[in-house]
Design an enzyme around this catalytic site. Structure first.
Site, mmCIF file in Angstrom:
data_model
loop_
_atom_site.group_PDB
_atom_site.id
_atom_site.type_symbol
_atom_site.label_atom_id
_atom_site.label_comp_id
_atom_site.label_asym_id
_atom_site.label_seq_id
_atom_site.Cartn_x
_atom_site.Cartn_y
_atom_site.Cartn_z
ATOM 1 N N ASP A 1 0.824 -1.208 0.000
ATOM 2 C CA ASP A 1 0.000 0.000 0.000
ATOM 3 C C ASP A 1 0.857 1.256 0.000
ATOM 4 O O ASP A 1 1.535 1.563 0.980
ATOM 5 C CB ASP A 1 -0.909 -0.004 1.232
ATOM 6 N N ASP B 1 -1.817 5.046 -6.382
ATOM 7 C CA ASP B 1 -2.141 4.269 -5.178
ATOM 8 C C ASP B 1 -2.263 2.787 -5.496
ATOM 9 O O ASP B 1 -3.169 2.371 -6.219
ATOM 10 C CB ASP B 1 -3.447 4.791 -4.573
#
Length: 436
Positions: free
Chosen positions: A107, A308
Protein backbone atom coordinates in the site's frame (compact mmCIF):
# COMPACT_ATOMS: atom_id res chain seq x y z
CA UNK A 1 -12.58 13.16 19.53
CA UNK A 2 -14.11 9.68 19.43
CA UNK A 3 -10.85 8.28 18.14
CA UNK A 4 -9.01 9.91 21.03
CA UNK A 5 -11.44 8.43 23.54
CA UNK A 6 -11.04 4.98 22.01
CA UNK A 7 -7.28 5.21 22.24
CA UNK A 8 -7.28 6.72 25.73
CA UNK A 9 -9.47 3.91 27.04
CA UNK A 10 -7.37 1.26 25.38
CA UNK A 11 -4.15 2.79 26.69
CA UNK A 12 -5.14 1.85 30.23
CA UNK A 13 -4.80 -1.79 29.16
CA UNK A 14 -1.37 -1.22 27.68
CA UNK A 15 0.11 -0.03 30.98
CA UNK A 16 -0.03 -3.59 32.24
CA UNK A 17 1.71 -5.24 29.26
CA UNK A 18 4.96 -6.99 30.06
CA UNK A 19 7.08 -6.96 26.89
CA UNK A 20 10.61 -5.49 27.12
CA UNK A 21 11.06 -1.94 25.82
CA UNK A 22 12.61 -1.25 22.43
CA UNK A 23 16.27 -0.57 21.93
CA UNK A 24 17.28 2.29 19.66
CA UNK A 25 20.39 0.55 18.29
CA UNK A 26 20.54 0.18 14.51
CA UNK A 27 22.26 -2.68 12.71
CA UNK A 28 23.98 -1.91 9.41
CA UNK A 29 24.20 -4.78 6.92
CA UNK A 30 25.70 -5.18 3.48
CA UNK A 31 23.60 -7.66 1.50
CA UNK A 32 23.43 -8.63 -2.17
CA UNK A 33 20.43 -7.77 -4.28
CA UNK A 34 17.39 -9.75 -3.18
CA UNK A 35 13.99 -10.21 -4.87
CA UNK A 36 10.68 -9.87 -3.01
CA UNK A 37 7.77 -11.15 -5.14
CA UNK A 38 4.28 -9.70 -4.85
CA UNK A 39 1.12 -11.56 -5.82
CA UNK A 40 -2.18 -10.37 -7.27
CA UNK A 41 -5.27 -11.58 -5.40
CA UNK A 42 -9.02 -11.46 -6.13
CA UNK A 43 -10.70 -10.68 -2.85
CA UNK A 44 -14.28 -9.48 -3.48
CA UNK A 45 -17.51 -11.21 -4.45
CA UNK A 46 -18.33 -8.69 -7.18
CA UNK A 47 -17.09 -5.48 -8.76
CA UNK A 48 -20.06 -3.64 -7.28
CA UNK A 49 -18.30 -4.22 -3.97
CA UNK A 50 -15.00 -3.36 -5.62
CA UNK A 51 -16.29 0.04 -6.78
CA UNK A 52 -17.80 0.80 -3.38
CA UNK A 53 -14.61 -0.19 -1.58
CA UNK A 54 -12.48 1.96 -3.90
CA UNK A 55 -14.82 4.93 -3.42
CA UNK A 56 -14.85 4.44 0.35
CA UNK A 57 -11.06 4.36 0.35
CA UNK A 58 -10.94 7.53 -1.76
CA UNK A 59 -13.21 9.29 0.69
CA UNK A 60 -11.10 8.16 3.65
CA UNK A 61 -7.89 9.34 1.97
CA UNK A 62 -9.36 12.74 1.12
CA UNK A 63 -10.72 13.37 4.60
CA UNK A 64 -7.94 11.99 6.78
CA UNK A 65 -6.68 14.45 9.44
CA UNK A 66 -3.36 16.09 8.73
CA UNK A 67 -0.47 15.75 11.11
CA UNK A 68 -0.33 18.67 13.53
CA UNK A 69 -4.05 19.35 13.46
CA UNK A 70 -4.61 18.20 17.02
CA UNK A 71 -4.86 14.54 16.06
CA UNK A 72 -1.13 14.81 15.49
CA UNK A 73 -0.60 13.75 12.45
CA UNK A 74 22.97 3.32 0.56
CA UNK A 75 24.48 -0.10 0.19
CA UNK A 76 22.71 -2.32 -2.31
CA UNK A 77 19.55 -2.64 -4.33
CA UNK A 78 16.93 -5.01 -2.92
CA UNK A 79 14.22 -6.52 -5.09
CA UNK A 80 11.09 -7.98 -3.62
CA UNK A 81 8.70 -10.20 -5.78
CA UNK A 82 4.86 -9.46 -5.36
CA UNK A 83 1.59 -11.65 -5.95
CA UNK A 84 -1.25 -10.24 -8.10
CA UNK A 85 -4.79 -11.21 -7.11
CA UNK A 86 -6.99 -8.77 -9.10
CA UNK A 87 -8.11 -6.59 -6.27
CA UNK A 88 -4.84 -6.17 -4.44
CA UNK A 89 -1.20 -7.14 -4.38
CA UNK A 90 0.34 -8.97 -1.44
CA UNK A 91 3.85 -9.87 -0.31
CA UNK A 92 5.07 -12.45 2.17
CA UNK A 93 6.91 -10.73 5.01
CA UNK A 94 8.54 -12.32 8.07
CA UNK A 95 8.29 -10.79 11.53
CA UNK A 96 10.34 -11.74 14.60
CA UNK A 97 13.11 -14.28 15.18
CA UNK A 98 12.64 -16.91 13.99
CA UNK A 99 10.41 -15.09 11.51
CA UNK A 100 6.70 -15.82 11.26
CA UNK A 101 5.48 -15.22 7.69
CA UNK A 102 2.52 -12.91 7.07
CA UNK A 103 0.73 -12.08 3.82
CA UNK A 104 0.59 -8.26 3.68
CA UNK A 105 -1.10 -5.88 1.26
CA UNK A 106 1.26 -3.54 -0.61
CA UNK A 107 0.00 0.00 0.00
CA UNK A 108 1.45 3.32 -1.17
CA UNK A 109 -1.64 5.08 0.21
CA UNK A 110 -0.63 4.41 3.81
CA UNK A 111 2.67 4.07 5.65
CA UNK A 112 2.00 2.07 8.82
CA UNK A 113 2.84 -1.62 8.74
CA UNK A 114 0.74 -4.01 10.80
CA UNK A 115 -0.07 -7.70 11.16
CA UNK A 116 -2.62 -9.97 12.80
CA UNK A 117 -5.71 -9.53 10.62
CA UNK A 118 -5.68 -13.18 9.52
CA UNK A 119 -2.83 -15.08 11.13
CA UNK A 120 -2.39 -14.15 14.80
CA UNK A 121 0.75 -12.26 15.76
CA UNK A 122 3.48 -14.50 17.16
CA UNK A 123 5.67 -12.90 19.80
CA UNK A 124 9.36 -13.77 19.67
CA UNK A 125 12.57 -12.89 21.50
CA UNK A 126 12.94 -9.76 19.32
CA UNK A 127 9.45 -8.35 20.09
CA UNK A 128 9.54 -5.22 22.24
CA UNK A 129 6.69 -3.13 23.59
CA UNK A 130 6.53 0.64 23.26
CA UNK A 131 3.47 1.40 25.39
CA UNK A 132 1.77 3.06 22.42
CA UNK A 133 -1.39 2.23 20.53
CA UNK A 134 -1.78 2.81 16.80
CA UNK A 135 -4.89 3.95 14.93
CA UNK A 136 -5.08 4.29 11.14
CA UNK A 137 -8.11 5.14 9.00
CA UNK A 138 -8.95 3.07 5.92
CA UNK A 139 -11.99 3.05 3.67
CA UNK A 140 -12.80 -0.65 3.83
CA UNK A 141 -12.06 -2.11 7.22
CA UNK A 142 -11.08 -1.77 10.84
CA UNK A 143 -8.84 -3.60 13.25
CA UNK A 144 -8.46 -3.84 17.01
CA UNK A 145 -5.09 -4.45 18.60
CA UNK A 146 -3.09 -6.44 21.11
CA UNK A 147 0.54 -7.11 22.02
CA UNK A 148 0.11 -10.73 21.00
CA UNK A 149 -0.60 -11.79 24.60
CA UNK A 150 -3.09 -9.35 26.11
CA UNK A 151 -6.26 -8.56 24.09
CA UNK A 152 -7.55 -4.99 23.90
CA UNK A 153 -11.30 -5.31 23.45
CA UNK A 154 -12.37 -1.90 22.19
CA UNK A 155 -15.78 -0.62 21.14
CA UNK A 156 -16.10 0.04 17.40
CA UNK A 157 -18.23 2.99 16.24
CA UNK A 158 -17.54 2.61 12.50
CA UNK A 159 -15.61 0.44 10.08
CA UNK A 160 -13.07 2.93 8.76
CA UNK A 161 -10.12 2.47 11.10
CA UNK A 162 -7.83 -0.02 12.76
CA UNK A 163 -6.50 0.12 16.29
CA UNK A 164 -3.51 -1.93 17.32
CA UNK A 165 -0.71 -1.98 19.83
CA UNK A 166 2.66 -0.74 18.64
CA UNK A 167 5.59 -3.10 19.00
CA UNK A 168 9.15 -2.97 17.72
CA UNK A 169 10.42 -6.07 15.97
CA UNK A 170 12.63 -7.22 13.13
CA UNK A 171 11.14 -7.63 9.66
CA UNK A 172 12.49 -10.10 7.11
CA UNK A 173 11.66 -9.14 3.53
CA UNK A 174 13.76 -11.93 2.05
CA UNK A 175 16.45 -14.36 3.31
CA UNK A 176 19.37 -12.27 4.53
CA UNK A 177 17.47 -8.98 4.25
CA UNK A 178 16.36 -8.10 7.77
CA UNK A 179 15.18 -4.66 8.88
CA UNK A 180 15.86 -4.19 12.59
CA UNK A 181 13.79 -2.18 15.07
CA UNK A 182 10.78 -1.77 12.80
CA UNK A 183 7.59 -0.32 14.28
CA UNK A 184 4.57 -2.58 13.74
CA UNK A 185 0.93 -2.48 14.70
CA UNK A 186 -0.55 -5.71 16.05
CA UNK A 187 -4.27 -6.32 15.45
CA UNK A 188 -6.62 -8.22 17.71
CA UNK A 189 -9.88 -8.04 15.74
CA UNK A 190 -10.49 -6.80 12.22
CA UNK A 191 -13.03 -6.45 9.42
CA UNK A 192 -12.48 -5.69 5.75
CA UNK A 193 -9.16 -7.50 5.40
CA UNK A 194 -10.29 -10.99 4.40
CA UNK A 195 -7.59 -13.32 3.17
CA UNK A 196 -4.63 -11.21 4.28
CA UNK A 197 -2.74 -10.71 7.52
CA UNK A 198 -2.24 -6.95 7.39
CA UNK A 199 -0.58 -4.16 5.42
CA UNK A 200 2.96 -3.09 4.59
CA UNK A 201 2.72 0.67 4.18
CA UNK A 202 5.29 2.11 1.76
CA UNK A 203 3.84 5.62 1.33
CA UNK A 204 5.25 8.91 2.67
CA UNK A 205 6.33 8.77 6.30
CA UNK A 206 4.18 11.81 7.18
CA UNK A 207 1.12 9.56 6.90
CA UNK A 208 2.24 7.88 10.13
CA UNK A 209 2.35 11.14 12.09
CA UNK A 210 -0.44 11.35 14.65
CA UNK A 211 -1.28 7.64 14.47
CA UNK A 212 0.24 6.81 17.88
CA UNK A 213 -1.22 7.25 21.37
CA UNK A 214 -0.10 8.67 23.72
CA UNK A 215 2.85 9.73 21.51
CA UNK A 216 0.54 11.91 19.39
CA UNK A 217 3.28 14.00 17.81
CA UNK A 218 5.57 11.12 16.81
CA UNK A 219 6.05 9.81 13.30
CA UNK A 220 6.99 6.20 12.52
CA UNK A 221 9.80 5.40 10.06
CA UNK A 222 8.52 3.12 7.30
CA UNK A 223 10.15 -0.17 6.33
CA UNK A 224 11.83 1.66 3.43
CA UNK A 225 13.04 4.46 5.73
CA UNK A 226 14.63 2.00 8.15
CA UNK A 227 16.16 -0.12 5.39
CA UNK A 228 17.88 3.00 4.08
CA UNK A 229 18.97 4.39 7.44
CA UNK A 230 20.40 1.00 8.42
CA UNK A 231 22.49 0.87 5.25
CA UNK A 232 20.58 -2.04 3.76
CA UNK A 233 19.75 -0.28 0.49
CA UNK A 234 21.69 2.09 -1.73
CA UNK A 235 19.01 4.68 -2.42
CA UNK A 236 15.97 5.94 -0.55
CA UNK A 237 13.45 4.84 -3.16
CA UNK A 238 11.26 1.95 -4.19
CA UNK A 239 10.45 0.61 -7.67
CA UNK A 240 7.22 -1.27 -8.33
CA UNK A 241 6.48 -3.61 -11.20
CA UNK A 242 2.96 -4.95 -11.74
CA UNK A 243 1.46 -6.79 -14.72
CA UNK A 244 -2.05 -7.47 -16.04
CA UNK A 245 -3.25 -11.04 -15.60
CA UNK A 246 -5.98 -13.44 -16.61
CA UNK A 247 -5.58 -15.56 -13.48
CA UNK A 248 -7.35 -15.25 -10.15
CA UNK A 249 -4.04 -15.46 -8.36
CA UNK A 250 -0.52 -15.23 -9.74
CA UNK A 251 2.87 -13.97 -8.62
CA UNK A 252 3.63 -11.44 -11.32
CA UNK A 253 4.95 -8.35 -9.58
CA UNK A 254 8.10 -7.13 -7.89
CA UNK A 255 9.15 -4.54 -5.33
CA UNK A 256 12.66 -3.15 -5.63
CA UNK A 257 13.89 -1.50 -2.47
CA UNK A 258 16.78 0.93 -2.90
CA UNK A 259 16.80 1.25 -6.66
CA UNK A 260 15.12 0.24 -9.87
CA UNK A 261 15.03 -2.95 -11.92
CA UNK A 262 15.97 -2.00 -15.47
CA UNK A 263 14.70 -5.34 -16.79
CA UNK A 264 11.14 -4.36 -15.89
CA UNK A 265 10.69 -1.37 -18.22
CA UNK A 266 11.27 -0.57 -21.85
CA UNK A 267 11.18 3.22 -22.15
CA UNK A 268 12.99 6.01 -20.29
CA UNK A 269 11.97 6.80 -16.73
CA UNK A 270 10.22 10.16 -16.50
CA UNK A 271 10.06 11.83 -13.11
CA UNK A 272 7.76 14.52 -11.76
CA UNK A 273 7.79 16.13 -8.31
CA UNK A 274 5.20 15.24 -5.70
CA UNK A 275 2.37 17.70 -6.22
CA UNK A 276 2.15 20.75 -3.97
CA UNK A 277 -1.67 20.64 -3.95
CA UNK A 278 -3.39 19.47 -0.77
CA UNK A 279 -4.52 16.85 0.10
CA UNK A 280 -2.88 14.94 -2.77
CA UNK A 281 0.56 16.14 -1.59
CA UNK A 282 0.19 14.04 1.57
CA UNK A 283 0.36 10.88 -0.52
CA UNK A 284 2.29 9.78 -3.62
CA UNK A 285 0.53 12.59 -5.45
CA UNK A 286 1.10 14.00 -8.92
CA UNK A 287 -0.35 16.53 -11.36
CA UNK A 288 -1.78 15.28 -14.64
CA UNK A 289 -4.14 16.02 -17.51
CA UNK A 290 -6.21 13.26 -19.12
CA UNK A 291 -7.36 13.43 -22.74
CA UNK A 292 -9.23 11.00 -24.97
CA UNK A 293 -8.57 9.85 -28.50
CA UNK A 294 -6.79 11.31 -31.49
CA UNK A 295 -8.86 14.50 -31.21
CA UNK A 296 -7.35 15.17 -27.77
CA UNK A 297 -10.72 15.71 -26.07
CA UNK A 298 -10.06 16.83 -22.49
CA UNK A 299 -11.54 14.43 -19.97
CA UNK A 300 -9.81 15.81 -16.88
CA UNK A 301 -8.09 19.23 -17.08
CA UNK A 302 -4.74 19.70 -15.35
CA UNK A 303 -5.26 18.84 -11.70
CA UNK A 304 -3.85 16.91 -8.76
CA UNK A 305 -4.47 13.38 -7.54
CA UNK A 306 -2.60 10.33 -6.34
CA UNK A 307 -1.04 7.09 -7.46
CA UNK A 308 -2.14 4.27 -5.18
CA UNK A 309 -1.45 0.54 -5.11
CA UNK A 310 -4.27 0.10 -2.60
CA UNK A 311 -6.95 1.18 -5.08
CA UNK A 312 -7.96 -1.30 -7.77
CA UNK A 313 -9.62 0.89 -10.41
CA UNK A 314 -8.73 4.11 -12.22
CA UNK A 315 -10.95 6.69 -10.53
CA UNK A 316 -11.75 10.12 -12.01
CA UNK A 317 -13.63 13.03 -10.45
CA UNK A 318 -17.36 12.70 -11.06
CA UNK A 319 -17.52 15.44 -13.71
CA UNK A 320 -14.56 13.95 -15.60
CA UNK A 321 -16.07 10.48 -15.33
CA UNK A 322 -19.28 11.80 -16.87
CA UNK A 323 -17.27 13.12 -19.84
CA UNK A 324 -15.55 9.75 -20.21
CA UNK A 325 -18.84 7.87 -20.02
CA UNK A 326 -20.32 10.10 -22.71
CA UNK A 327 -17.29 9.61 -24.98
CA UNK A 328 -17.27 5.84 -24.64
CA UNK A 329 -21.02 5.24 -24.55
CA UNK A 330 -20.61 2.92 -21.57
CA UNK A 331 -23.67 2.13 -19.48
CA UNK A 332 -23.64 1.21 -15.78
CA UNK A 333 -23.85 -2.52 -15.21
CA UNK A 334 -26.04 -3.50 -12.27
CA UNK A 335 -24.17 -6.71 -11.57
CA UNK A 336 -20.67 -5.27 -11.37
CA UNK A 337 -21.02 -1.52 -10.85
CA UNK A 338 -18.67 -0.95 -13.80
CA UNK A 339 -19.45 0.64 -17.16
CA UNK A 340 -20.33 -1.93 -19.82
CA UNK A 341 -19.60 -1.64 -23.56
CA UNK A 342 -21.03 -3.46 -26.53
CA UNK A 343 -18.54 -5.15 -28.89
CA UNK A 344 -19.15 -2.37 -31.41
CA UNK A 345 -18.42 0.31 -28.81
CA UNK A 346 -15.24 -1.47 -27.79
CA UNK A 347 -14.14 -1.63 -31.42
CA UNK A 348 -14.47 2.17 -31.52
CA UNK A 349 -12.89 2.80 -28.13
CA UNK A 350 -9.87 5.11 -28.29
CA UNK A 351 -6.88 5.48 -26.01
CA UNK A 352 -6.72 7.71 -22.98
CA UNK A 353 -3.61 9.88 -22.76
CA UNK A 354 -2.10 10.82 -19.41
CA UNK A 355 -0.02 13.99 -19.63
CA UNK A 356 2.33 13.82 -16.64
CA UNK A 357 5.07 16.44 -16.59
CA UNK A 358 6.62 16.63 -20.06
CA UNK A 359 5.67 13.04 -20.94
CA UNK A 360 2.46 11.61 -22.37
CA UNK A 361 1.57 8.02 -21.51
CA UNK A 362 -0.92 6.15 -23.67
CA UNK A 363 -3.51 4.00 -21.90
CA UNK A 364 -4.80 1.77 -24.66
CA UNK A 365 -8.37 0.55 -25.22
CA UNK A 366 -7.39 -2.91 -23.98
CA UNK A 367 -5.90 -1.39 -20.84
CA UNK A 368 -9.24 0.31 -20.13
CA UNK A 369 -11.19 -2.94 -19.80
CA UNK A 370 -11.43 -5.52 -17.05
CA UNK A 371 -9.75 -8.85 -17.97
CA UNK A 372 -12.55 -10.75 -19.69
CA UNK A 373 -11.23 -14.07 -18.38
CA UNK A 374 -12.07 -12.78 -14.89
CA UNK A 375 -15.56 -11.43 -15.64
CA UNK A 376 -17.43 -14.18 -13.81
CA UNK A 377 -15.14 -13.83 -10.80
CA UNK A 378 -16.49 -10.32 -10.25
CA UNK A 379 -20.13 -11.18 -10.87
CA UNK A 380 -20.16 -10.26 -14.56
CA UNK A 381 -21.15 -12.10 -17.71
CA UNK A 382 -18.43 -14.12 -19.50
CA UNK A 383 -18.75 -12.32 -22.84
CA UNK A 384 -19.35 -8.80 -21.55
CA UNK A 385 -16.88 -5.93 -21.76
CA UNK A 386 -16.41 -3.83 -18.63
CA UNK A 387 -14.39 -0.63 -18.23
CA UNK A 388 -12.01 -0.16 -15.28
CA UNK A 389 -12.39 3.65 -15.32
CA UNK A 390 -14.91 4.69 -12.69
CA UNK A 391 -16.27 7.50 -10.54
CA UNK A 392 -14.15 8.90 -7.71
CA UNK A 393 -17.36 9.95 -5.96
CA UNK A 394 -16.61 13.69 -5.77
CA UNK A 395 -16.29 16.63 -8.16
CA UNK A 396 -12.99 18.01 -9.39
CA UNK A 397 -11.38 20.99 -7.70
CA UNK A 398 -11.02 19.39 -4.26
CA UNK A 399 -7.27 18.76 -4.42
CA UNK A 400 -7.53 15.02 -5.02
CA UNK A 401 -9.34 14.59 -8.33
CA UNK A 402 -8.12 11.19 -9.50
CA UNK A 403 -6.59 7.97 -8.25
CA UNK A 404 -4.33 6.09 -10.64
CA UNK A 405 -4.90 2.66 -9.11
CA UNK A 406 -3.51 -0.77 -9.81
CA UNK A 407 -5.24 -1.27 -13.14
CA UNK A 408 -3.35 1.82 -14.35
CA UNK A 409 -0.05 0.96 -12.66
CA UNK A 410 -0.07 -2.55 -14.16
CA UNK A 411 0.73 -0.97 -17.52
CA UNK A 412 3.75 1.06 -16.38
CA UNK A 413 6.85 0.80 -14.20
CA UNK A 414 6.40 2.95 -11.12
CA UNK A 415 9.03 4.55 -8.86
CA UNK A 416 8.54 6.40 -5.59
CA UNK A 417 11.77 8.36 -5.05
CA UNK A 418 11.46 9.27 -1.39
CA UNK A 419 14.78 11.11 -1.12
CA UNK A 420 13.89 13.54 -3.90
CA UNK A 421 10.11 13.71 -3.35
CA UNK A 422 9.27 12.63 -6.86
CA UNK A 423 7.45 9.93 -8.81
CA UNK A 424 8.68 8.14 -11.93
CA UNK A 425 6.92 6.25 -14.74
CA UNK A 426 8.15 4.24 -17.69
CA UNK A 427 6.54 2.06 -20.33
CA UNK A 428 6.86 -1.72 -20.02
CA UNK A 429 6.27 -4.78 -22.18
CA UNK A 430 2.70 -4.69 -20.83
CA UNK A 431 1.87 -1.08 -21.80
CA UNK A 432 0.42 -2.14 -25.14
CA UNK A 433 -0.57 -5.68 -24.17
CA UNK A 434 -3.90 -6.99 -25.47
CA UNK A 435 -4.32 -9.68 -22.79
CA UNK A 436 -7.51 -8.19 -21.30
Amino acid sequence: MLAGLRLASAFLWVLSLGLPHASEALVVRDTPRVTLPIARRLNVTGAANLVKLDQARAKALKTRPKAGTGLSPRATIFDAPVTNQAVDYVATVGVGSPPTDYSLLIDTGSSNTWVGAGKAFVQSSTTKATGNLVEVTYGSGFVFGTDGLHPLRLFCLNTDYYVGEQVIDQVTLAPGFVVENQSLGVAFEDAGFDGVDGIIGIGPVDLTCGTLFPALTDCIPTVTDNAFSQGLIAAHEIGISFAPTQSLEITNGELTFGGIDETKFTGPLSFVPITSTSPANEFVGIDQTVTYGSAGTVVLPATSGITDTGTTLLLLASDAFAVYQNLTGGVPDNDTGLLRLTPAQFANLESLFFHIGDTTFEFTPNAQIWPRALNTAIGGQPDSIYLIVNDLGSLSGEGLDFIDGMTFLERFYYVFDIANSRVGFATTQFTDATSN
